[in-house]
Design a protein around this motif. Structure first.
Motif, PDB file in Angstrom:
ATOM      1  N   SER A   1       0.806  -1.224   0.000  1.00  0.00           N
ATOM      2  CA  SER A   1       0.000   0.000   0.000  1.00  0.00           C
ATOM      3  C   SER A   1       0.838   1.273   0.000  1.00  0.00           C
ATOM      4  CB  SER A   1      -0.923   0.002   1.228  1.00  0.00           C
ATOM      5  OG  SER A   1      -0.154  -0.095   2.425  1.00  0.00           O
TER       6      SER A   1
ATOM      7  N   ASN B   1       3.122   4.332  -1.460  1.00  0.00           N
ATOM      8  CA  ASN B   1       3.086   5.163  -2.663  1.00  0.00           C
ATOM      9  C   ASN B   1       4.448   5.836  -2.828  1.00  0.00           C
ATOM     10  OD1 ASN B   1       2.513   6.791  -4.826  1.00  0.00           O
ATOM     11  ND2 ASN B   1       1.059   8.101  -3.732  1.00  0.00           N
TER      12      ASN B   1
ATOM     13  N   ASN C   1       5.349   8.054  -4.758  1.00  0.00           N
ATOM     14  CA  ASN C   1       5.253   9.482  -5.046  1.00  0.00           C
ATOM     15  C   ASN C   1       5.061  10.312  -3.782  1.00  0.00           C
ATOM     16  OD1 ASN C   1       5.480   9.125  -7.865  1.00  0.00           O
ATOM     17  ND2 ASN C   1       3.313   8.549  -7.976  1.00  0.00           N
ATOM     18  N   ASN C   2       4.808   9.641  -2.658  1.00  0.00           N
ATOM     19  CA  ASN C   2       4.671  10.325  -1.379  1.00  0.00           C
ATOM     20  C   ASN C   2       6.049  10.456  -0.742  1.00  0.00           C
ATOM     21  OD1 ASN C   2       4.267  10.439   1.672  1.00  0.00           O
ATOM     22  ND2 ASN C   2       2.175  10.745   0.941  1.00  0.00           N
TER      23      ASN C   2
ATOM     24  N   ASP D   1       6.769   7.887   2.132  1.00  0.00           N
ATOM     25  CA  ASP D   1       6.971   6.552   1.573  1.00  0.00           C
ATOM     26  C   ASP D   1       8.257   6.483   0.768  1.00  0.00           C
ATOM     27  OD1 ASP D   1       4.514   6.369   2.692  1.00  0.00           O
ATOM     28  OD2 ASP D   1       3.428   5.840   0.872  1.00  0.00           O
TER      29      ASP D   1
ATOM     30  N   GLN E   1      -0.368   0.768   5.830  1.00  0.00           N
ATOM     31  CA  GLN E   1       0.955   1.176   5.355  1.00  0.00           C
ATOM     32  C   GLN E   1       2.053   0.746   6.329  1.00  0.00           C
ATOM     33  OE1 GLN E   1      -1.723   3.019   5.334  1.00  0.00           O
ATOM     34  NE2 GLN E   1      -1.931   4.127   3.387  1.00  0.00           N
TER      35      GLN E   1
END
Length: 330
Positions: free
Chosen positions: A152, A154, A156-157, A160, A212
């Protein structure tokens, strides 16, 4: 991510010794110190909590180095004196008290927080250090993302991305060591200290009950275990890999403690209590040097005196021979 790689100077100058310093911060109980892989020459056994401030001493003793103060913690057993590990890897994970790994030999509770700092080896200078560099590495062909299961997270975060970048750095370190295998074959021991803070940031962003965090903790455990197996194989099983998990610490709770035994009068010759000087770990070395030097000088004096006492001037004395020849010539 803070990382440090250390190794005494070796053949090509790539193995450079770096100092690890430990700073004791708080007294949080519940952190774990786990042994992932261990050389056959190092033996760990069941024991009580390990003081965080003595972790550098555990590392030093396991590598065959001496320490200033005796380690009273019974978890580290006496191993072979002539066969010590060629490398030590300490991976510190912030944000969790314990990380469930696929396999680990033994683990201990840590009584105090330990912060490791170090200087990177020259072969690690090309590792990414900024988020932009890490992002670029994650999109390359040899990215660690290719080996991760569906999750889960990302990429692009930013939070993360930080976590995934730390996984990439672990992958890059093992890859670099596999390309520079001469570091594992020289006679200089290598010490590595790595600190991972990505999981702590994920907890702050999503919470410990989030999907996450569960995915990140599972992925991190598998990546660390894979990293431990790879570097253990690079050093042909002659290495020690540890994992230190640290939940949290609050700098506002830091306070300096002092034992009543650390009174300045201990090393004061004018102490009214008649206390002796504090023991120095160099005492045994200096004592042996002085002792055997005095014994050697005493034996030399005895041998010389014995030979002089039993010397025959008519045959042994060169002075008598020179004077007797001169008298005969006259």
């Amino acid at each position: 991510m803070a990382s440090g790689a250390m190794g005494p100077s070796g053949g090509a100058g790539l193995s450079q010794l770096f100092l690890i310093s430990a700073v004791l911060t708080t007294g949080v109980l519940g952190d774990r110190f786990s042994i992932l892989r261990a050389s056959p020459s190092v033996h760990f056994r069941d024991a009580g909590p390990l003081p965080g401030g003595r972790i550098p001493d555990v590392v030093s003793l396991s590598m065959g180095f001496s320490v200033e103060e005796d380690l009273l913690w019974p978890g580290l057993a006496i191993g072979s004196l002539f066969h010590r590990p060629r490398a030590n890897f300490l991976v510190t994970v912030r944000g969790v008290e314990e990380l469930v790994l696929p396999k680990s030999e033994i683990s201990y509770i840590v009584e105090n927080r330990l912060y490791m700092v170090g200087k990177a080896n020259t072969i690690f200078e090309d590792l990414p250090v900024t988020l932009r560099q890490m992002r670029n590495c994650l999109f390359q062909e040899d990215s660690v993302l290719r080996f991760l299961p569906p999750n889960s997270l990302n990429k692009n975060n930013e939070v993360d991305l930080l976590f995934l970048s730390e996984l990439q750095v672990l992958h890059d370190i093992s890859a670099l060591l596999s390309r520079h295998k001469h570091l594992a074959k020289d006679r200089s021991p290598d010490l590595y200290s790595l600190e991972l803070a990505g999981l702590e940031e994920i907890i702050k962003r999503y919470g410990q009950d989030s999907q996450q965090f569960r995915d990140a903790a599972q992925i991190l455990a598998s990546v660390i275990q894979k990293f431990a197996d790879e570097v253990f194989s690079i050093y042909s099983g002659n290495a020690l890999i540890e994992l230190l998990t640290v939940k949290e610490f609050d700098a506002s709770l830091v306070r300096k403690t002092r034992s009543i035994l650390e009174s300045p009068s201990i090393s004061n010759p004018g102490s009214p209590y008649g206390l002796a000087y504090r023991y120095n770990y160099n005492y045994a070395v200096v004592f042996n040097i002085v002792l055997w030097l005095m014994i050697g000088l005493a034996l030399a004096v005895i041998v010389i005196a014995y030979n002089l006492w039993n010397m025959d001037p008519g045959y042994d004395s060169i002075i008598y021979r020179m004077t007797s020849q001169r008298i005969k010539m006259e």
